[in-house]
Design a protein around this motif. Structure first.
Motif, short mmCIF file in Angstrom:
data_model
loop_
_atom_site.label_atom_id
_atom_site.label_comp_id
_atom_site.label_asym_id
_atom_site.label_seq_id
_atom_site.Cartn_x
_atom_site.Cartn_y
_atom_site.Cartn_z
N ALA A 690 0.83 -1.20 0.00
CA ALA A 690 0.00 0.00 0.00
C ALA A 690 0.87 1.25 0.00
N ALA A 691 0.29 2.32 -0.51
CA ALA A 691 0.96 3.62 -0.53
C ALA A 691 -0.06 4.68 -0.16
N GLN A 692 0.43 5.72 0.50
CA GLN A 692 -0.43 6.83 0.90
C GLN A 692 0.33 8.13 0.64
N TRP A 693 -0.33 9.03 -0.07
CA TRP A 693 0.28 10.32 -0.42
C TRP A 693 -0.65 11.41 0.11
N SER A 694 -0.13 12.20 1.05
CA SER A 694 -0.89 13.30 1.64
C SER A 694 -0.23 14.62 1.27
N SER A 695 -1.04 15.53 0.76
CA SER A 695 -0.56 16.85 0.35
C SER A 695 -1.24 17.90 1.21
N PHE A 696 -0.44 18.74 1.87
CA PHE A 696 -0.94 19.76 2.78
C PHE A 696 -0.56 21.15 2.27
N ALA A 697 -1.49 22.08 2.38
CA ALA A 697 -1.21 23.48 2.06
C ALA A 697 -1.00 24.25 3.35
N GLY A 698 0.02 25.09 3.38
CA GLY A 698 0.30 25.89 4.56
C GLY A 698 -0.71 27.02 4.73
N ASN A 699 -0.97 27.37 5.96
CA ASN A 699 -1.90 28.46 6.27
C ASN A 699 -1.14 29.78 6.26
N THR A 700 -1.50 30.66 5.33
CA THR A 700 -0.84 31.97 5.24
C THR A 700 -1.77 33.12 5.59
N ASP A 701 -3.06 32.85 5.79
CA ASP A 701 -4.02 33.89 6.17
C ASP A 701 -4.07 33.93 7.69
N LEU A 702 -3.18 34.73 8.30
CA LEU A 702 -2.91 34.63 9.73
C LEU A 702 -2.94 36.00 10.40
N PRO A 703 -3.17 36.02 11.70
CA PRO A 703 -2.99 37.28 12.45
C PRO A 703 -1.54 37.72 12.41
N ALA A 704 -1.30 38.98 12.67
CA ALA A 704 0.05 39.54 12.65
C ALA A 704 0.93 38.83 13.67
N GLY A 705 2.18 38.60 13.29
CA GLY A 705 3.15 38.00 14.20
C GLY A 705 3.29 36.50 14.08
N TYR A 706 2.43 35.84 13.32
CA TYR A 706 2.53 34.39 13.16
C TYR A 706 3.50 34.02 12.06
N LEU A 707 4.22 32.94 12.26
CA LEU A 707 5.04 32.35 11.22
C LEU A 707 4.20 31.27 10.53
N PRO A 708 3.94 31.39 9.22
CA PRO A 708 3.05 30.42 8.55
C PRO A 708 3.59 29.00 8.63
N SER A 709 2.68 28.06 8.59
CA SER A 709 3.07 26.66 8.48
C SER A 709 3.61 26.41 7.07
N THR A 710 4.23 25.26 6.88
CA THR A 710 4.78 24.92 5.58
C THR A 710 3.77 24.12 4.78
N SER A 711 3.85 24.25 3.45
CA SER A 711 3.18 23.31 2.56
C SER A 711 4.11 22.12 2.37
N TYR A 712 3.54 20.92 2.31
CA TYR A 712 4.43 19.75 2.25
C TYR A 712 3.67 18.55 1.70
N GLU A 713 4.47 17.56 1.27
CA GLU A 713 3.94 16.30 0.75
C GLU A 713 4.52 15.17 1.60
#
Length: 781
Positions: A690-713
């Motif tokens: 079996a194989a599993q591929w998960s694709s995530f988009a980083g959250n960039t719509d944030l309050p001031a001062g936050y470091l956005p999460s990363t987009s990753y596979e």
């Protein structure tokens, strides 16, 4: 997406792996008989008669280990669940966004921590620290302070500690889990108070997961080893049917790992831990239709939380912050006890009830073992430390005791052509928080107190013929919160209405409106006092004559949150599409959850420090306040096509969430998660690849001062080989691409947006991990 039909027996198939498309199989393909062909009461009676057989089948499934990623070919969306409506139904049939994770899937995934088993569940994400083995579940962008109701064997998990971490977590090792049901959104409001984000209900392993059909006793022994770094697991579970009316079951787990490296090859400090856990259950059947289960779970987590001083030191604020880096040796113990009494008989339409009484304790004792910096502190008498986190050698503890009960009954009756099920009940839990910290900030940030939350509900499920289902419910909630300084409370009625139709077999669209009510937590209401300075100068005076970097203000007038969720969905269920043994299952949802009086930590208008001349503007006060309105909306789907020898599926969510007052995004949103799952069953289905591929988009719509999460596979590979009926080998590669990723946004520590360094350094997930395991079964008659 458009749907069509050539005639009344046409089947709709979503080819979910690569694109959304319409497939119209031949008229010979037919729906399974239990979808719409049987009257509701007859189905319910048969379900009761077959419950023992179904339990035995689940054991056989575990034995054969043939699933999507390692188990039975039965579709996971066919799992029986009660999470959405308190009545038994398959997840794919529920008129609600319900997902299930089976034991067979969990075993094939070889999870190291809880988040590993939820990649294929839409709408679910996690805010975990690598140096803390506790789990924080986020459902549809909501987490913290009980917005997601987490229950284990019916016991609420309400532990919370405020720091540089999520405000709400629980301890549960995945090796203990026998299955999980997830309901997204407040549509499960009858399940318990506070669940405006949803419900995650865990079942720990039981005798039917180990003792096979025809056996009187059985034992499963499992061992595994993994790289990155020295991951080891050993477990043993066993049960015996002492008589037809008495079952005994128990098990033990030990798990260990060292510090792992992220995808960049950087070792993440304090990510090693040792976990010991055990479960005991006794089931007795004193009379026909009655079953009483006594259960207990114990877990002990040994770990260190906090990060050593590292990274750039570019500003005075960063230098002060880095000097405050601390490490705490932690011993977190979780004890849970439950007593559940169920009654059901096929010929009794008046009574089908369940009553659970539970107690749950989380006791986290910590001792400070490290403080960065080389300058002795006068506050610590020449030792190292400060007034934020105490001094090296200082102890602190966080204790939460929860006791509660959950009682419900279903009465079934006919009125003309309408088949009706009336479910009614009540639940109540009491939280007592006790924080002990002789020096440091913990008594302020996690205040002690007591809260009682209770509620009652009535739900009417109406079925007409084979094509119409209406579910209507009303829930009443009340809470009372008390401390030495504050006494507050409130109550509310929350409605729910759902209507679904089945115009052709296998296709059920529905619409739903549901409200949920979350009472303010102890911390949100009571937090008060100065935030300690960390050895630096105080910026502001605080009420009560103290001074600090800033001041927390309590809010006894805090109003509860009310979630108002609008939802439309489509359930798809077809068998025999291209071959006699293939099947397709799918659930699609679009939702909008409007949360009135959303509670958030709000800073006052920044000003210059009052007690010292210091450049910059800073908030003097922080207080949990009601934001007028927050909105979270999105789409979700979960599909699986299973051809027997191979299978493929897609799950996905796309969502956004905003504070509509400011039009600023919510920091807890995971904007997109797409997971593709595929597998082959070879060697007479004894070998599963079996194989599993998960694709995530980083959250960039944030309050001031936050470091956005990363987009990753994330790409994971899995192998399960049933060498014999009693010996199973498993192997996996997690994060095959060795990607560096931070799954969630990192908050800033002040007006100059310096990042909270311990969160930043502990948030990356592990790089590539190789794992292999062996499971051996013993049993006899």
């Amino acid at each position: 997406m458009a749907f069509g039909a050539r005639h009344s027996r046409a089947l709709v198939l979503v080819a979910s792996t690569f694109s959304s498309a319409l497939v119209f199989p031949t008229p010979a393909a037919t729906q399974t008989a239990d979808v719409v062909g049987q009257p509701e009461q007859k189905k319910q009676k048969q379900a009761k008669r077959k419950s023992a057989a179904q339990d035995a089948q689940s054991t056989s499934s575990a034995m054969n280990a043939r699933a999507q990623i390692g188990g039975t070919p039965v579709q996971s969306l066919d799992t029986i669940t009660v999470a959405a409506s308190k009545t038994e139904e398959r997840a794919v049939d529920a008129l609600a966004p319900v997902s299930a994770v089976t034991l067979e899937q969990i075993q094939g995934l070889q999870p190291n921590r809880m988040s590993d088993i939820f990649y294929a569940v839409p709408g679910v994400s996690f805010q975990e620290r690598g140096d803390d083995p506790a789990t924080v579940i986020n459902v549809r962008g909501l987490q913290d302070f009980g917005r997601v109701a987490v229950v284990v064997d019916g016991a609420r998990q309400n532990y919370q500690r405020t720091g540089h971490n999520a405000n709400g977590s629980f301890f549960l090792d995945p090796e203990l889990i026998g299955g999980v049901d997830v309901v997204r959104g407040p549509t499960a409001n009858i399940y318990g108070s506070g669940a405006i984000g949803g419900v995650v209900s865990f079942r720990t392993k039981d005798i039917n997961d180990v003792v096979r059909p025809g056996e009187r006793w059985g034992v499963d022994m499992t061992g595994s080893y993994g790289s990155n770094s020295s991951r080891g697991l050993g477990s043993i579970f066993g049960g015996v049917r002492a008589s037809p009316d008495v079952d005994m079951f128990g098990g033990a787990v030990y798990r260990t790992q060292g510090n792992y490296k992220d995808g960049n090859g950087t070792e993440i400090g304090n990510t090693g831990n040792d976990i010991a856990a055990g479960v005991m259950k006794l089931t007795v059947r004193p009379a026909d239709g009655h079953e009483i289960k006594f259960g207990g779970v114990f877990q002990d987590y040994q770990y260190s939380i906090g990060q050593f001083n590292r990274g750039p030191v570019a500003t005075a604020a960063q230098r002060a912050l880095f000097q405050g880096s601390s490490v705490y040796a932690s011993d977190a113990k979780n004890y849970s006890g439950t007593i559940t009494w169920k009654y059901a008989k096929p010929d009794d339409m008046w009574w089908d009830w369940s009553a659970t009484v539970y107690g749950n304790r989380t006791d986290n004792d910590q001792v400070k073992t490290y403080h960065s910096g080389t300058t002795p502190s006068a506050y610590c008498g020449g030792g190292f430390g400060n007034n934020v986190s105490g001094c090296v050698g200082d102890r602190r503890s966080y204790l939460l005791d929860t006791i509660g009960t959950d009682v419900n009954n279903t009465t079934r009756f006919n009125v003309g052509d309408w088949r009706n099920a009336l479910t009614y009940g009540f639940d109540v839990f009491n939280d007592k928080v006790n924080t002990s910290d002789s020096r440091g900030n913990s008594n302020i940030t996690t205040p002690g107190g007591e809260r009682t939350v209770s509620g009652g509900f009535a739900q009417l499920k109406n079925n007409y013929s084979t094509w119409l289902e209406i579910v209507s419910a009303i829930r009443y909630d009340r809470y009372d919160l008390d401390s030495a300084a504050v006494s507050t409370g409130g109550d509310r009625f929350s409605p729910k209405i759902t209507v679904g139709v089945t115009p052709v077999a296998g296709l059920t669209p529905y619409v739903s409106y549901a409200e949920g009510y979350r009472a303010p937590s102890i911390t949100e209401t009571l937090i008060a006092g100065e935030h300690a300075t960390g050895g630096g100068p105080a910026f502001f005076p605080c009420p009560g004559g103290t001074a600090g970097l800033f001041c927390f203000l309590p809010n006894p007038n805090l109003r509860p949150e009310v979630g108002k969720n609008k939802e439309a969905g489509i359930n798809l269920k077809y068998d025999g599409i291209f071959a006699a043994s293939d099947s397709f299952r799918g659930k699609f949802n679009v939702f909008r959850n409007d949360v009135d009086d959303y509670i958030d930590l709000v800073g006052s208008t920044p000003i210059s420090p009052i007690l010292i001349v210091y450049p910059g503007l800073y908030s003097q006060f922080y207080q949990y306040q009601n934001v007028a309105h927050a909105r979270i909306e999105g789409v979700e789907w979960e599909t699986m096509y299973d051809a027997g020898l191979w299978y493929v599926g897609l799950s996905d969510h796309v969502m956004r969430g905003k504070n509509t007052q400011t039009n600023i995004g919510l920091a807890t949103i995971t904007p997109r998660k797409v997971t593709t799952t595929a597998g082959l069953r070879l060697l007479d289905r004894q070998l599963i690849l079996a194989a599993q591929w998960s694709s995530f988009a980083g959250n960039t719509d944030l309050p001031a001062g936050y470091l956005p999460s990363t987009s990753y596979e994330l790409v994971n590979l899995y192998l399960t080989w049933n060498a014999t009926k009693d010996i199973t080998f498993t192997a996996s590669i997690d994060n095959l691409l060795n990607q560096y990723y931070r799954p969630y946004a990192i908050p800033g520590s002040g007006a100059d947006s310096t990042t909270q360094n311990d969160v930043l350094w502990s948030s990356p997930g592990p790089g590539r991990v190789y794992k292999a395991g062996l499971k051996i079964h013993f049993g006899g008659a």
